[in-house]
Design a protein around this motif. Structure first.
Motif, PDB file in Angstrom:
ATOM      1  N   ASN A 124       0.837  -1.336  -0.127  1.00 21.36           N
ATOM      2  CA  ASN A 124       0.088  -0.177  -0.122  1.00 21.36           C
ATOM      3  C   ASN A 124       0.996   1.303   0.095  1.00 21.36           C
ATOM      4  O   ASN A 124       1.721   1.410   0.927  1.00 21.36           O
ATOM      5  N   LYS A 181      -1.452   5.215  -6.314  1.00 21.92           N
ATOM      6  CA  LYS A 181      -2.412   6.311  -5.924  1.00 21.92           C
ATOM      7  C   LYS A 181      -2.801   7.066  -7.361  1.00 21.92           C
ATOM      8  O   LYS A 181      -2.252   7.245  -8.323  1.00 21.92           O
ATOM      9  N   ASN A 186      -5.548   8.849  -3.382  1.00 19.65           N
ATOM     10  CA  ASN A 186      -6.148   7.996  -3.021  1.00 19.65           C
ATOM     11  C   ASN A 186      -5.631   6.589  -3.265  1.00 19.65           C
ATOM     12  O   ASN A 186      -5.169   6.507  -4.556  1.00 19.65           O
ATOM     13  N   LYS A 203     -11.219   1.317  -5.885  1.00 20.76           N
ATOM     14  CA  LYS A 203     -10.844   2.369  -5.715  1.00 20.76           C
ATOM     15  C   LYS A 203     -11.786   3.258  -4.652  1.00 20.76           C
ATOM     16  O   LYS A 203     -13.231   2.588  -4.856  1.00 20.76           O
ATOM     17  N   LYS A 204     -11.268   4.187  -4.212  1.00 20.70           N
ATOM     18  CA  LYS A 204     -12.347   4.899  -3.321  1.00 20.70           C
ATOM     19  C   LYS A 204     -13.456   5.702  -4.317  1.00 20.70           C
ATOM     20  O   LYS A 204     -13.194   6.370  -5.453  1.00 20.70           O
TER      21      LYS A 204
END
Length: 204
Positions: A124, A181, A186, A203-204
């Motif tokens: 991450n 990212k 994000n 994904k967000k």
């Protein structure tokens, strides 16, 4: 050869360039190193020196039933390679992998549930956690790494990426995994889904 990682080394620098490779049929993790000083045409693997880094659990004899080490993440700050031990439902680490001259004893970073035949692994980029996909239940796992070399990782969370039931290997969907990212900072996670022959994004 089902997994690969790179140590971000530069030709003529320290550490020197090294690729890491996993072999699921015998459980071996290798380092390929010793490339020519000039790489204008890319690294020449035919002349690379191969060093055994370590051996992990493995089972099966062909592509239909083989289970062994696959996903790897390299961390340059401590020259450590994190590898999934799928047979034993563990994440292990090998330290000093760029310069080791003999096999290294692995350190267990995490063991047991919610790992369920882990396969692909990525880092991450937001927090340095490990992201792992299971073939046993098609879940995504996030583990926070320990602050000490002998500590244990902790589970941050799990998420089902494919609801297909996995029975005797049939229905296992998740293999490849990478994370990055977006423009807003994000987290974006890409993964392969073998059930639908697709690359998907979370994904967000």
């Amino acid at each position: 050869s089902w997994g690969q990682a790179f140590n971000n080394g530069t030709v003529g620098g320290t550490p020197a360039p090294a690729f890491f490779d996993t072999n699921v049929l015998n459980g071996n993790v290798y380092r390929l190193q010793g490339f020519p000083a000039t790489v204008s045409s890319g690294p020449n693997f035919a002349v690379a020196k191969i060093t055994l880094i370590g051996t992990l659990g493995h089972a099966g004899t062909n592509n239909n039933d083989v289970v062994g080490p696959q996903g790897m993440v390299y961390v340059s700050t401590n020259d450590t390679l994190y590898v999934v031990d799928a047979v034993n439902n563990k994440i292990v680490s090998f330290t000093g992998v760029s310069t080791a001259t003999a096999a290294i004893q692995p350190t267990v970073v995490f063991s047991g549930t919610p790992l369920n035949q882990p396969a692909g692994m990525a880092m991450n980029p937001l927090n340095g956690d490990l992201l792992i996909v299971n073939q046993g239940d098609n879940n995504l796992i996030e583990l926070s790494l320990p602050t000490s070399t002998m500590g244990q990782a902790t589970v941050v969370g799990t998420k089902t990426l494919d609801p297909t039931a996995v029975v005797s290997g049939t229905g296992a969907a998740l293999f490849g995994l990478t994370a990055t990212k977006d423009a807003s900072g994000n987290l974006v996670v890409y993964f392969t889904n073998d059930n639908s022959n697709t690359v998907q994004v979370l994904k967000k």
